[in-house]
Motif scaffolding. Structure first.
Motif, mmCIF file in Angstrom:
data_model
loop_
_atom_site.group_PDB
_atom_site.id
_atom_site.type_symbol
_atom_site.label_atom_id
_atom_site.label_comp_id
_atom_site.label_asym_id
_atom_site.label_seq_id
_atom_site.Cartn_x
_atom_site.Cartn_y
_atom_site.Cartn_z
ATOM 1 N N SER A 2 0.838 -1.196 0.000
ATOM 2 C CA SER A 2 0.000 0.000 0.000
ATOM 3 C C SER A 2 0.876 1.250 0.000
ATOM 4 C CB SER A 2 -0.909 0.008 1.234
ATOM 5 O OG SER A 2 -0.117 0.051 2.396
ATOM 6 N N GLY A 3 0.442 2.243 -0.766
ATOM 7 C CA GLY A 3 1.126 3.535 -0.749
ATOM 8 C C GLY A 3 2.456 3.517 -1.463
ATOM 9 N N LYS A 4 3.508 3.915 -0.742
ATOM 10 C CA LYS A 4 4.820 4.099 -1.368
ATOM 11 C C LYS A 4 5.523 2.788 -1.671
ATOM 12 C CE LYS A 4 6.848 4.733 3.212
ATOM 13 N NZ LYS A 4 7.493 5.673 4.129
ATOM 14 N N GLU A 5 5.059 1.672 -1.107
ATOM 15 C CA GLU A 5 5.690 0.369 -1.360
ATOM 16 C C GLU A 5 5.078 -0.284 -2.596
ATOM 17 O OE1 GLU A 5 8.298 -0.911 0.162
ATOM 18 O OE2 GLU A 5 8.432 0.824 1.470
ATOM 19 N N SER A 6 5.090 0.423 -3.720
ATOM 20 C CA SER A 6 4.511 -0.138 -4.942
ATOM 21 C C SER A 6 5.495 -1.104 -5.601
ATOM 22 C CB SER A 6 4.121 0.977 -5.910
ATOM 23 O OG SER A 6 5.258 1.774 -6.210
ATOM 24 N N PHE A 7 6.795 -0.786 -5.551
ATOM 25 C CA PHE A 7 7.822 -1.675 -6.094
ATOM 26 C C PHE A 7 8.523 -2.397 -4.942
ATOM 27 C CE2 PHE A 7 7.602 1.381 -9.629
ATOM 28 C CZ PHE A 7 7.416 0.490 -10.674
ATOM 29 N N PRO A 8 8.828 -3.667 -5.140
ATOM 30 C CA PRO A 8 9.545 -4.394 -4.084
ATOM 31 C C PRO A 8 10.962 -3.872 -3.875
ATOM 32 C CG PRO A 8 9.320 -5.755 -6.033
ATOM 33 C CD PRO A 8 8.487 -4.520 -6.259
ATOM 34 N N ALA A 9 11.607 -3.387 -4.960
ATOM 35 C CA ALA A 9 12.976 -2.870 -4.850
ATOM 36 C C ALA A 9 13.113 -1.670 -5.785
ATOM 37 C CB ALA A 9 13.985 -3.956 -5.210
ATOM 38 N N PRO A 10 12.647 -0.488 -5.356
ATOM 39 C CA PRO A 10 12.692 0.683 -6.248
ATOM 40 C C PRO A 10 14.108 1.099 -6.621
ATOM 41 C CG PRO A 10 12.070 1.335 -4.029
ATOM 42 C CD PRO A 10 12.065 -0.168 -4.073
ATOM 43 N N GLY A 11 15.061 0.908 -5.713
ATOM 44 C CA GLY A 11 16.442 1.274 -6.032
ATOM 45 C C GLY A 11 16.986 0.451 -7.190
ATOM 46 N N THR A 12 16.692 -0.852 -7.168
ATOM 47 C CA THR A 12 17.133 -1.730 -8.248
ATOM 48 C C THR A 12 16.464 -1.345 -9.559
ATOM 49 O OG1 THR A 12 17.376 -3.500 -6.645
ATOM 50 C CG2 THR A 12 17.335 -4.143 -8.947
ATOM 51 N N PHE A 13 15.177 -0.981 -9.484
ATOM 52 C CA PHE A 13 14.441 -0.581 -10.687
ATOM 53 C C PHE A 13 15.039 0.687 -11.295
ATOM 54 C CE2 PHE A 13 10.819 1.560 -12.754
ATOM 55 C CZ PHE A 13 10.486 0.567 -13.678
ATOM 56 N N VAL A 14 15.379 1.660 -10.442
ATOM 57 C CA VAL A 14 15.981 2.910 -10.929
ATOM 58 C C VAL A 14 17.353 2.642 -11.536
ATOM 59 C CG1 VAL A 14 16.923 5.134 -10.178
ATOM 60 C CG2 VAL A 14 14.677 4.381 -9.366
ATOM 61 N N LEU A 15 18.148 1.788 -10.897
ATOM 62 C CA LEU A 15 19.463 1.456 -11.449
ATOM 63 C C LEU A 15 19.331 0.766 -12.804
ATOM 64 C CD1 LEU A 15 21.553 0.249 -8.385
ATOM 65 C CD2 LEU A 15 21.950 2.242 -9.822
ATOM 66 N N ALA A 16 18.345 -0.107 -12.936
ATOM 67 C CA ALA A 16 18.129 -0.789 -14.214
ATOM 68 C C ALA A 16 17.726 0.220 -15.286
ATOM 69 C CB ALA A 16 17.053 -1.860 -14.054
ATOM 70 N N LEU A 17 16.887 1.191 -14.943
ATOM 71 C CA LEU A 17 16.485 2.215 -15.917
ATOM 72 C C LEU A 17 17.677 3.064 -16.333
ATOM 73 C CD1 LEU A 17 13.011 3.592 -14.783
ATOM 74 C CD2 LEU A 17 13.565 2.288 -16.824
#
Length: 41
Positions: A2-17
Motif C-alpha cells: 500500500s502507498g509508497k511500497e509499490s515496487f519491491p525494490a525501487p532502487g534496483t528498478f531505478v538502477l536498471a532504468l
C-alpha cells in the motif's frame, strides 16, 4: 502493498532504468560515429 511500497525494490528498478538509458545512448553514439567514419552511402 500500500502507498509508497509499490515496487519491491525501487532502487534496483531505478538502477536498471539508468543502465538501460546509458546503454541506448552509447549504442546510438557509436552508430552515429561509425556512420561518419565508414561513410555509408
Amino acid at each position: 502493498m500500500s502507498g509508497k511500497e509499490s515496487f519491491p525494490a525501487p532502487g534496483t528498478f531505478v538502477l536498471a532504468l539508468i543502465f538501460l538509458v546509458v546503454f541506448i545512448a552509447v549504442y546510438f553514439l557509436n552508430l552515429k560515429y561509425l556512420g561518419s567514419v565508414w561513410e555509408v552511402r
